[in-house]
Design a protein around this motif. Structure first.
Motif, PDB file in Angstrom:
ATOM      1  N   LEU A  86      45.419  59.305  54.409  1.00 58.37           N
ATOM      2  CA  LEU A  86      46.541  60.103  54.901  1.00 58.37           C
ATOM      3  C   LEU A  86      47.591  60.383  53.827  1.00 58.37           C
ATOM      4  O   LEU A  86      48.382  61.316  53.956  1.00 58.37           O
ATOM      5  CB  LEU A  86      47.182  59.418  56.106  1.00 58.37           C
ATOM      6  CG  LEU A  86      46.221  59.113  57.264  1.00 58.37           C
ATOM      7  CD1 LEU A  86      46.954  58.416  58.397  1.00 58.37           C
ATOM      8  CD2 LEU A  86      45.523  60.369  57.741  1.00 58.37           C
ATOM      9  N   VAL A  87      47.587  59.567  52.778  1.00 57.10           N
ATOM     10  CA  VAL A  87      48.450  59.808  51.614  1.00 57.10           C
ATOM     11  C   VAL A  87      47.618  59.550  50.370  1.00 57.10           C
ATOM     12  O   VAL A  87      46.577  58.888  50.415  1.00 57.10           O
ATOM     13  CB  VAL A  87      49.713  58.904  51.587  1.00 57.10           C
ATOM     14  CG1 VAL A  87      50.578  59.128  52.816  1.00 57.10           C
ATOM     15  CG2 VAL A  87      49.359  57.443  51.412  1.00 57.10           C
ATOM     16  N   SER A  88      48.084  60.074  49.259  1.00 57.43           N
ATOM     17  CA  SER A  88      47.462  59.755  47.970  1.00 57.43           C
ATOM     18  C   SER A  88      48.556  59.210  47.054  1.00 57.43           C
ATOM     19  O   SER A  88      49.713  59.617  47.141  1.00 57.43           O
ATOM     20  CB  SER A  88      46.803  60.992  47.359  1.00 57.43           C
ATOM     21  OG  SER A  88      47.763  61.977  47.076  1.00 57.43           O
ATOM     22  N   ARG A  89      48.148  58.263  46.216  1.00 59.30           N
ATOM     23  CA  ARG A  89      49.069  57.686  45.238  1.00 59.30           C
ATOM     24  C   ARG A  89      48.525  57.954  43.851  1.00 59.30           C
ATOM     25  O   ARG A  89      47.327  57.795  43.597  1.00 59.30           O
ATOM     26  CB  ARG A  89      49.205  56.171  45.428  1.00 59.30           C
ATOM     27  CG  ARG A  89      49.978  55.780  46.648  1.00 59.30           C
ATOM     28  CD  ARG A  89      50.307  54.311  46.685  1.00 59.30           C
ATOM     29  NE  ARG A  89      49.126  53.475  46.505  1.00 59.30           N
ATOM     30  CZ  ARG A  89      49.172  52.186  46.248  1.00 59.30           C
ATOM     31  NH1 ARG A  89      50.322  51.573  46.112  1.00 59.30           N
ATOM     32  NH2 ARG A  89      48.069  51.476  46.128  1.00 59.30           N
ATOM     33  N   THR A  90      49.414  58.347  42.972  1.00 56.35           N
ATOM     34  CA  THR A  90      49.037  58.583  41.581  1.00 56.35           C
ATOM     35  C   THR A  90      50.049  57.910  40.670  1.00 56.35           C
ATOM     36  O   THR A  90      51.197  57.671  41.057  1.00 56.35           O
ATOM     37  CB  THR A  90      48.986  60.092  41.258  1.00 56.35           C
ATOM     38  OG1 THR A  90      50.257  60.679  41.566  1.00 56.35           O
ATOM     39  CG2 THR A  90      47.906  60.801  42.059  1.00 56.35           C
ATOM     40  N   ASP A  91      49.606  57.609  39.459  1.00 53.09           N
ATOM     41  CA  ASP A  91      50.519  57.050  38.470  1.00 53.09           C
ATOM     42  C   ASP A  91      51.509  58.123  38.056  1.00 53.09           C
ATOM     43  O   ASP A  91      51.162  59.298  37.916  1.00 53.09           O
ATOM     44  CB  ASP A  91      49.756  56.572  37.231  1.00 53.09           C
ATOM     45  CG  ASP A  91      48.911  55.349  37.502  1.00 53.09           C
ATOM     46  OD1 ASP A  91      49.260  54.560  38.410  1.00 53.09           O
ATOM     47  OD2 ASP A  91      47.881  55.177  36.814  1.00 53.09           O
ATOM     48  N   ASP A  92      52.749  57.707  37.852  1.00 52.41           N
ATOM     49  CA  ASP A  92      53.770  58.608  37.356  1.00 52.41           C
ATOM     50  C   ASP A  92      53.455  58.937  35.899  1.00 52.41           C
ATOM     51  O   ASP A  92      53.070  58.061  35.131  1.00 52.41           O
ATOM     52  CB  ASP A  92      55.151  57.945  37.465  1.00 52.41           C
ATOM     53  CG  ASP A  92      56.267  58.857  37.043  1.00 52.41           C
ATOM     54  OD1 ASP A  92      56.564  58.886  35.828  1.00 52.41           O
ATOM     55  OD2 ASP A  92      56.831  59.550  37.909  1.00 52.41           O
ATOM     56  N   THR A  93      53.598  60.190  35.518  1.00 53.64           N
ATOM     57  CA  THR A  93      53.257  60.591  34.150  1.00 53.64           C
ATOM     58  C   THR A  93      54.203  59.988  33.112  1.00 53.64           C
ATOM     59  O   THR A  93      53.809  59.756  31.976  1.00 53.64           O
ATOM     60  CB  THR A  93      53.266  62.125  34.017  1.00 53.64           C
ATOM     61  OG1 THR A  93      54.534  62.615  34.452  1.00 53.64           O
ATOM     62  CG2 THR A  93      52.154  62.740  34.830  1.00 53.64           C
ATOM     63  N   ASP A  94      55.463  59.703  33.508  1.00 49.95           N
ATOM     64  CA  ASP A  94      56.438  59.145  32.575  1.00 49.95           C
ATOM     65  C   ASP A  94      56.456  57.615  32.555  1.00 49.95           C
ATOM     66  O   ASP A  94      56.846  57.016  31.555  1.00 49.95           O
ATOM     67  CB  ASP A  94      57.850  59.646  32.916  1.00 49.95           C
ATOM     68  CG  ASP A  94      57.966  61.155  32.777  1.00 49.95           C
ATOM     69  OD1 ASP A  94      57.297  61.721  31.887  1.00 49.95           O
ATOM     70  OD2 ASP A  94      58.712  61.769  33.564  1.00 49.95           O
ATOM     71  N   ASP A  95      56.063  57.005  33.654  1.00 45.10           N
ATOM     72  CA  ASP A  95      56.121  55.547  33.767  1.00 45.10           C
ATOM     73  C   ASP A  95      54.942  55.085  34.623  1.00 45.10           C
ATOM     74  O   ASP A  95      54.968  55.210  35.839  1.00 45.10           O
ATOM     75  CB  ASP A  95      57.447  55.126  34.404  1.00 45.10           C
ATOM     76  CG  ASP A  95      57.634  53.620  34.467  1.00 45.10           C
ATOM     77  OD1 ASP A  95      56.672  52.868  34.209  1.00 45.10           O
ATOM     78  OD2 ASP A  95      58.758  53.193  34.788  1.00 45.10           O
ATOM     79  N   ARG A  96      53.922  54.546  33.992  1.00 46.64           N
ATOM     80  CA  ARG A  96      52.681  54.177  34.702  1.00 46.64           C
ATOM     81  C   ARG A  96      52.895  53.060  35.726  1.00 46.64           C
ATOM     82  O   ARG A  96      52.048  52.828  36.568  1.00 46.64           O
ATOM     83  CB  ARG A  96      51.598  53.772  33.703  1.00 46.64           C
ATOM     84  CG  ARG A  96      51.165  54.937  32.867  1.00 46.64           C
ATOM     85  CD  ARG A  96      50.019  54.553  31.967  1.00 46.64           C
ATOM     86  NE  ARG A  96      49.137  55.723  31.933  1.00 46.64           N
ATOM     87  CZ  ARG A  96      47.853  55.682  32.066  1.00 46.64           C
ATOM     88  NH1 ARG A  96      47.245  54.538  32.226  1.00 46.64           N
ATOM     89  NH2 ARG A  96      47.152  56.779  32.021  1.00 46.64           N
ATOM     90  N   ARG A  97      54.032  52.348  35.634  1.00 57.47           N
ATOM     91  CA  ARG A  97      54.311  51.297  36.620  1.00 57.47           C
ATOM     92  C   ARG A  97      54.741  51.898  37.955  1.00 57.47           C
ATOM     93  O   ARG A  97      54.665  51.244  38.983  1.00 57.47           O
ATOM     94  CB  ARG A  97      55.402  50.358  36.111  1.00 57.47           C
ATOM     95  CG  ARG A  97      54.975  49.550  34.890  1.00 57.47           C
ATOM     96  CD  ARG A  97      56.148  48.824  34.301  1.00 57.47           C
ATOM     97  NE  ARG A  97      57.090  49.832  33.802  1.00 57.47           N
ATOM     98  CZ  ARG A  97      58.283  49.581  33.288  1.00 57.47           C
ATOM     99  NH1 ARG A  97      58.704  48.344  33.212  1.00 57.47           N
ATOM    100  NH2 ARG A  97      59.066  50.538  32.852  1.00 57.47           N
ATOM    101  N   ARG A  98      55.209  53.128  37.923  1.00 58.48           N
ATOM    102  CA  ARG A  98      55.670  53.796  39.147  1.00 58.48           C
ATOM    103  C   ARG A  98      54.536  54.592  39.767  1.00 58.48           C
ATOM    104  O   ARG A  98      53.731  55.194  39.065  1.00 58.48           O
ATOM    105  CB  ARG A  98      56.834  54.744  38.821  1.00 58.48           C
ATOM    106  CG  ARG A  98      58.075  54.004  38.455  1.00 58.48           C
ATOM    107  CD  ARG A  98      59.231  54.845  38.007  1.00 58.48           C
ATOM    108  NE  ARG A  98      59.310  56.200  38.508  1.00 58.48           N
ATOM    109  CZ  ARG A  98      60.399  56.961  38.404  1.00 58.48           C
ATOM    110  NH1 ARG A  98      61.465  56.483  37.830  1.00 58.48           N
ATOM    111  NH2 ARG A  98      60.398  58.176  38.849  1.00 58.48           N
TER     112      ARG A  98
END
Length: 150
Positions: A86-98
């Motif tokens: 129902l949702v997708s999560r991806t790594d933030d391009t600027d901060d992989r921890r987010r």
């Protein structure tokens, strides 16, 4: 004497407030149970989908702030929603921890069904009031909302 009659015997502000909280808790439970049984989605999970539908893609921390919940609680809900597709999560391009969270097409469809299930319960329960009672309740709730803001 019923439980409701017992808790409404006194009409002072404190007792009316406690009665309101009891009924609000019961109302939330009724909505949640109906949503779970018809759509398989809890009210708390629905609120996450609603936030994403309203605000678009958000970092998990932003989502937690939007919902007024602890980041850890939101992370657990998002992980469950992701497992359901129902949702997708991806790594933030600027901060992989987010992590960035987005509503999927399946999430949007499920959200519509969950909102309808919740609305069904609200129409049923509040439909038991006549128009004057609804208007009076709306006025009272608006006054309470104003008092909370003050």
């Amino acid at each position: 004497m019923s439980e409701y009659e017992a808790i409404t015997a006194d009409t002072g502000p404190e007792q009316v407030g406690l009665t309101f909280l009891t009924i609000a808790h019961g109302l939330r439970g009724a909505v949640d149970r109906h949503m779970q049984s018809t759509v398989g989605l809890s009210l708390s999970r629905t609120k996450v989908l609603q936030a994403l539908a309203t605000h678009g893609t958000l970092h998990q921390a932003q989502l937690a702030d939007t919902l007024g919940q602890a980041p850890r609680s939101v992370t657990q809900i998002v992980e469950g929603l992701e497992r359901l597709g129902l949702v997708s999560r991806t790594d933030d391009t600027d901060d992989r921890r987010r992590k960035t969270v987005s509503l999927t097409a399946a999430g949007s469809t499920t959200l519509t069904a969950a909102e309808e299930a919740g609305s069904h319960v609200l129409r049923k329960l509040f439909g038991s009031l006549d128009p004057q009672q609804l208007k009076s309740l709306q006025t009272s709730l608006a006054r309470l909302d104003t008092a909370l803001a003050d």
